[in-house]
Design an enzyme around this catalytic site. Structure first.
Site, PDB file in Angstrom:
ATOM      1  N   HIS A  25      -4.486  39.581 -49.886  1.00  0.00           N
ATOM      2  CA  HIS A  25      -5.466  39.147 -50.400  1.00  0.00           C
ATOM      3  C   HIS A  25      -5.690  39.935 -51.764  1.00  0.00           C
ATOM      4  O   HIS A  25      -5.300  40.992 -51.858  1.00  0.00           O
ATOM      5  CB  HIS A  25      -6.799  39.066 -49.843  1.00  0.00           C
ATOM      6  CG  HIS A  25      -7.424  40.416 -49.736  1.00  0.00           C
ATOM      7  ND1 HIS A  25      -8.413  40.934 -50.404  1.00  0.00           N
ATOM      8  CD2 HIS A  25      -7.103  41.496 -48.641  1.00  0.00           C
ATOM      9  CE1 HIS A  25      -8.809  42.265 -50.117  1.00  0.00           C
ATOM     10  NE2 HIS A  25      -8.109  42.511 -48.938  1.00  0.00           N
ATOM     11  N   CYS A  26      -6.359  39.205 -52.815  1.00  0.00           N
ATOM     12  CA  CYS A  26      -6.781  39.922 -54.163  1.00  0.00           C
ATOM     13  C   CYS A  26      -8.313  39.881 -54.403  1.00  0.00           C
ATOM     14  O   CYS A  26      -8.858  39.977 -53.172  1.00  0.00           O
ATOM     15  CB  CYS A  26      -5.883  39.197 -55.214  1.00  0.00           C
ATOM     16  SG  CYS A  26      -6.527  37.456 -55.510  1.00  0.00           S
ATOM     17  N   MET A  27      -8.612  39.841 -55.384  1.00  0.00           N
ATOM     18  CA  MET A  27     -10.304  40.085 -55.614  1.00  0.00           C
ATOM     19  C   MET A  27     -11.067  38.933 -55.138  1.00  0.00           C
ATOM     20  O   MET A  27     -12.119  38.942 -54.576  1.00  0.00           O
ATOM     21  CB  MET A  27     -10.390  40.036 -57.068  1.00  0.00           C
ATOM     22  CG  MET A  27     -10.305  41.634 -57.662  1.00  0.00           C
ATOM     23  SD  MET A  27     -11.350  42.834 -56.958  1.00  0.00           S
ATOM     24  CE  MET A  27     -10.822  44.167 -57.989  1.00  0.00           C
ATOM     25  N   ARG A  29      -9.059  35.820 -53.602  1.00  0.00           N
ATOM     26  CA  ARG A  29      -8.210  34.635 -52.841  1.00  0.00           C
ATOM     27  C   ARG A  29      -7.097  35.348 -51.423  1.00  0.00           C
ATOM     28  O   ARG A  29      -6.851  36.516 -51.465  1.00  0.00           O
ATOM     29  CB  ARG A  29      -7.040  34.347 -53.797  1.00  0.00           C
ATOM     30  CG  ARG A  29      -7.461  33.630 -55.216  1.00  0.00           C
ATOM     31  CD  ARG A  29      -6.668  33.042 -55.856  1.00  0.00           C
ATOM     32  NE  ARG A  29      -7.056  33.116 -57.362  1.00  0.00           N
ATOM     33  CZ  ARG A  29      -6.333  32.321 -58.121  1.00  0.00           C
ATOM     34  NH1 ARG A  29      -4.907  31.791 -58.004  1.00  0.00           N
ATOM     35  NH2 ARG A  29      -6.938  32.215 -59.830  1.00  0.00           N
ATOM     36  N   ARG A  31      -3.909  35.006 -49.997  1.00  0.00           N
ATOM     37  CA  ARG A  31      -2.627  34.722 -50.564  1.00  0.00           C
ATOM     38  C   ARG A  31      -1.546  34.495 -49.390  1.00  0.00           C
ATOM     39  O   ARG A  31      -1.119  35.598 -48.748  1.00  0.00           O
ATOM     40  CB  ARG A  31      -2.241  35.611 -51.641  1.00  0.00           C
ATOM     41  CG  ARG A  31      -3.028  35.683 -52.906  1.00  0.00           C
ATOM     42  CD  ARG A  31      -2.594  36.578 -53.804  1.00  0.00           C
ATOM     43  NE  ARG A  31      -3.331  36.549 -55.077  1.00  0.00           N
ATOM     44  CZ  ARG A  31      -3.332  35.929 -56.012  1.00  0.00           C
ATOM     45  NH1 ARG A  31      -2.300  35.076 -56.118  1.00  0.00           N
ATOM     46  NH2 ARG A  31      -4.068  35.842 -57.012  1.00  0.00           N
TER      47      ARG A  31
END
Length: 633
Positions: A25-27, A29, A31
Site C-alpha cells: 500500500h501507499c498513502m 491505495r 496495490r
C-alpha cells in the site's frame, strides 16, 4: 468504516487470497499484483462502502481507500492465511498473469521504491528541519547537535543502496539479507578507499573507480541479476547444504561482478539520467516545467509517475537537488484549487463540504480524494487543475525552483524540501503553488460544471443508470424560498437509515438525504402532492417534484436497472400529476430478490441545498401514507 469487514470484502472481490501474488500500500491505495485481474469484481468493488475507486495501472490492481489505507491493509493481511508474507511475491500459489514489458517495469519500480519511501522521506524531513533551524539562526552548523541531526538525515541516503537492495530483493522474491550483504560489500570502507585510488583490480581484471554510497541504479541492476544467480544456485544445490552454498556462491559471484561491470554501467546510466534532467531544466526550463506540471496528475492516474522515482532519488543523491518535486507540488495544489473552485461555485451544501475537505487534503499532499472524488467526477474541474498545474509549473520553471531534500508529502508538510542556503527558493516554491491553486480555482469557477443533484440525474443511480431514463419533462418548480416539506411513506415496510443501503451514492448521501425502506409489499405510492418528472425505462427509479419545490427520488432496489424492466409495472408516466397515495408503481418483490437483488428502497430529497435538515418521524416500521420524514427549510 468497519476496517475488518471492508478488508474481508476486498479480499473476496479481488478473487480471493489464491489470486493475490503480492499486496502493498501507499498513502491512499492498496496495490495488488493479481495472478489474474479478470477474477477481480471491479464494478462491485467500486460500489463497496469505504472504497473510493478502483484502477488498473502499471500492471497493478489498485483499490483507492484514502487516509485509512494502513489500517485496512493491516486488517487485510491479518485475514490472509499467509499473514505477513502477503506482501511478498513468494505468496503466489496460482499461475501469474502475463504483463507487457512496460507494465512490468512500472510495477517493478513502484514495488521497489514505494516501500522505502517512509525511510527516505523521514530522513528527508529531518534534513529539512535542520535546514530551517540553521536558516533562522536557531542552530549553529558548528555544533555537535547539528552534526548528529545531519547524520540522522543523511544516514538513509548514504546507505541507500542497502535499503534499496532489501526492497528490490523482496520484490523479486529473492533473499533480502543476501541482497543487503551484497550492497554492504560494495560499500565497505576498505573497498571504497581501494576504488578511490583508481588502480585496483580483481583477479587481474581492472576495477573501475566509483563510489556507490547514495547511488540508485547500480544496486537495483545488481540485485536484479543476483536474483537469477541465487535461484539458479538454489536449484542445483542439495537442500542439506543450501544454507551455506547459496549465499556464499551468490556473494562470491555478484560482489566482484558488480564492482567490475554492473556498478560502473549503473553509475553511467544513473549519472546520465540525472545529468540529462539537469541539462533539460537548465536549457528548456519553462517548457519542461509547464509540460510536467500540467501532466503530472495524468501520470499519477496512469501509474507512469513511478518512472520518475529513480530520477528524483538519483538527482537528489547525485546533484543534491531535484527539479521535479516542485512541479509535483504545483500539480497537487492545482488539484486542491480545482476542488476549492467546485466548493465556491456549487450551490449544494454537501458538495461544498466534500469539495473543501478534499481540497484541504490535496493541499496537504494527498490528492486522490480531491482528484477522484470531486474533480474527475465533474470533469471540467479536473481540466482546470491540469491547466493550473501547468501555470504553476511554468512559474516554477521561470524562477528555477529546486527541492533540496526528499520529504513525505508533496504539499504543505513538505515545504521544508525547498529550504536552501537562501530562503528565496522556499518563497518562490510557495508562490508557485499558490499560483497553481488560484489558477485552477478561478478556471473551475469560470467553466462551471454539472452538479450531481440536478433533477434529471437524480432519477437514476449516480454511477451506472443515467442512460436508462426513458421519459422526463422539465416540470421542476423555479427555485424559491423553501418551506417545510412533509414526505409520506411510498411503501409499507421497515424504515432503515441510508447508511444501510449497499450503494455509496445513497449510503454516503451523495445523491441527497432521506431514509430507506425495506419493502413488505410490492407497491409504490406517491409520497407528496406534485408531478412525476422522470421515470426510468427499467421502472426502478421515479423522480418527483412537489408543488412546493421539493425534488425527490424513489429508487426501488440496488442495481435493479440490470433487470431491464422485468418485474416492474409502472402506473404513471413523466408529466403525470399525483397526490399523496396515488399508485406510481407495482413490482414483484419476491422475484426481484430471487434474481439476487436487494429491494431496499431509498426515498430521498435531492435538492437538499434548499433545506437545512431531515427530521425523522421516528418510526421503525411504516405503512403507505404514514409520515416518513420532514425536510426542514
Amino acid at each position: 468504516m468497519d476496517k475488518q469487514q471492508l478488508s474481508k470484502d476486498i479480499l473476496k472481490l479481488v478473487g480471493g487470497e489464491e489470486n493475490i501474488d503480492q499486496v502493498t500500500h501507499c498513502m491512499t491505495r492498496l496495490r495488488f499484483n493479481l495472478n489474474d485481474n479478470k477474477k477481480a469484481d471491479k464494478e462491485t468493488l467500486k460500489n463497496t462502502p469505504g472504497v473510493m475507486g478502483v484502477m488498473e495501472n502499471g500492471g497493478q490492481f489498485q483499490v483507492i481507500i484514502g487516509n485509512d489505507v494502513p489500517k485496512v491493509y493491516n486488517a487485510l493481511v491479518g485475514n490472509m492465511s499467509k499473514g505477513a508474507n502477503a506482501g511478498s511475491s513468494t505468496a503466489s500459489t496460482g499461475p501469474k498473469q502475463k504483463r507487457n514489458p512496460i507494465s512490468a517495469l512500472f510495477d517493478f519500480i513502484s514495488g521497489v521504491f514505494t516501500p522505502i519511501l517512509p525511510a527516505i522521506t523521514g530522513a528527508g524531513m529531518i534534513k529539512g528541519i535542520v535546514a530551517i533551524l540553521v536558516a533562522f539562526g536557531w542552530l549553529s552548523d558548528k555544533s555537535s547537535t547539528y552534526v548528529i541531526l545531519s547524520a540522522i538525515g543523511d544516514g538513509a541516503f548514504y546507505f541507500l543502496p542497502i535499503i534499496l537492495a532489501i526492497s528490490a530483493a523482496k520484490k523479486l522474491g529473492s533473499n533480502m539479507y543476501i541482497g543487503a550483504a551484497l550492497a554492504a560489500g560494495i560499500m565497505h570502507p576498505t573497498i571504497t578507499a581501494l576504488l578511490a585510488e583508481g588502480n585496483s583490480s580483481f583477479a587481474g581484471i581492472k576495477v573501475v573507480a566509483a563510489t556507490y554510497s547514495s547511488t540508485v541504479i547500480p544496486i537495483v541492476i545488481a540485485i536484479w541479476i543476483a536474483s537469477y544467480v541465487e535461484k539458479a544456485v538454489d536449484r542445483i544445490t542439495h537442500s542439506s547444504v543450501k544454507l551455506i552454498v547459496v549465499p556464499t556462491v551468490t556473494l562470491l559471484i555478484m560482489v566482484p561482478l558488480t564492482l567490475i561491470a554492473i556498478g560502473p554501467l549503473g553509475s553511467i546510466i544513473g549519472n546520465g539520467m540525472s545529468g540529462g534532467i539537469a541539462w533539460l531544466f537548465e536549457n528548456a526550463s519553462i517548457l519542461a516545467s509547464i509540460l510536467i506540471g500540467g501532466t503530472m496528475s495524468l501520470l499519477i492516474i496512469t501509474g507512469m509517475h513511478y518512472a520518475l522515482l529513480p530520477i528524483i532519488v538519483g538527482s537528489m543523491t547525485t546533484l543534491g537537488y531535484d527539479f521535479i518535486i516542485p512541479l509535483m507540488l504545483a500539480a497537487n495544489w492545482a488539484q486542491a484549487g480545482g476542488a476549492i473552485g467546485v466548493g465556491l461555485r456549487s450551490k449544494n451544501g454537501q458538495t461544498k463540504s466534500l469539495a473543501y475537505s478534499t481540497g484541504l487534503t490535496a493541499f496537504m499532499g494527498i490528492t486522490e480524494p480531491a482528484m477522484y472524488g470531486v474533480n474527475m467526477r465533474y470533469k471540467k474541474p479536473f481540466i482546470a487543475a491540469l491547466i493550473g498545474g501547468a501555470i504553476g509549473g511554468g512559474f516554477m520553471g521561470i524562477v528555477k525552483v529546486k527541492a533540496f531534500v526528499l520529504t513525505g508529502l508533496v504539499g504543505l508538510p513538505g515545504l521544508a524540501a525547498f529550504i536552501s542556503p537562501s530562503i528565496s527558493t522556499l518563497i518562490y516554491g510557495i508562490l508557485g503553488g499558490l499560483i497553481a491553486i488560484a489558477s485552477a480555482a478561478i478556471i473551475t469557477y469560470i467553466l462551471g460544471f454539472q452538479e450531481n443533484n440536478a433533477p434529471q440525474a437524480a432519477a437514476t443511480s449516480a454511477s451506472t443508470e443515467t442512460a436508462t431514463t426513458a421519459t422526463s419533462v422539465p416540470v421542476v418548480a423555479e427555485e424559491t424560498q423553501a418551506t417545510d416539506e412533509q414526505v409520506f411513506s411510498p411503501i409499507t415496510g421497515e424504515v432503515r437509515p441510508l447508511s444501510d443501503v449497499p450503494d455509496p451514492a445513497f449510503s454516503e448521501e451523495i445523491m441527497g438525504k432521506g431514509f430507506a425502506i425495506q419493502p413488505a409489499e410490492g407497491r409504490v405510492v406517491s409520497p407528496i402532492n406534485g408531478t412525476v418528472f422522470s421515470l426510468s425505462k427499467s421502472g426502478h427509479a421515479i423522480g418527483l417534484v412537489s408543488d412546493t419545490g421539493a425534488e425527490m427520488l424513489i429508487h426501488i432496489g440496488i442495481d435493479t436497472v440490470k433487470l431491464k424492466g422485468q418485474f416492474f409495472s409502472p402506473k404513471v408516466q413523466a408529466g403525470t400529476k399525483v397526490s399523496v397515495g396515488d399508485v406510481l408503481m407495482e413490482f414483484d418483490r419476491e422475484e426481484i430478490e430471487k434474481a439476487g437483488y436487494t429491494t431496499i428502497t431509498p426515498v430521498i430529497i435531492t435538492n437538499m441545498h434548499q433545506y437545512t435538515s431531515i427530521e425523522s418521524a421516528g418510526r421503525t416500521t411504516v405503512k403507505e401514507q404514514e409520515l416518513l420524514f420532514t425536510a426542514k427549510a
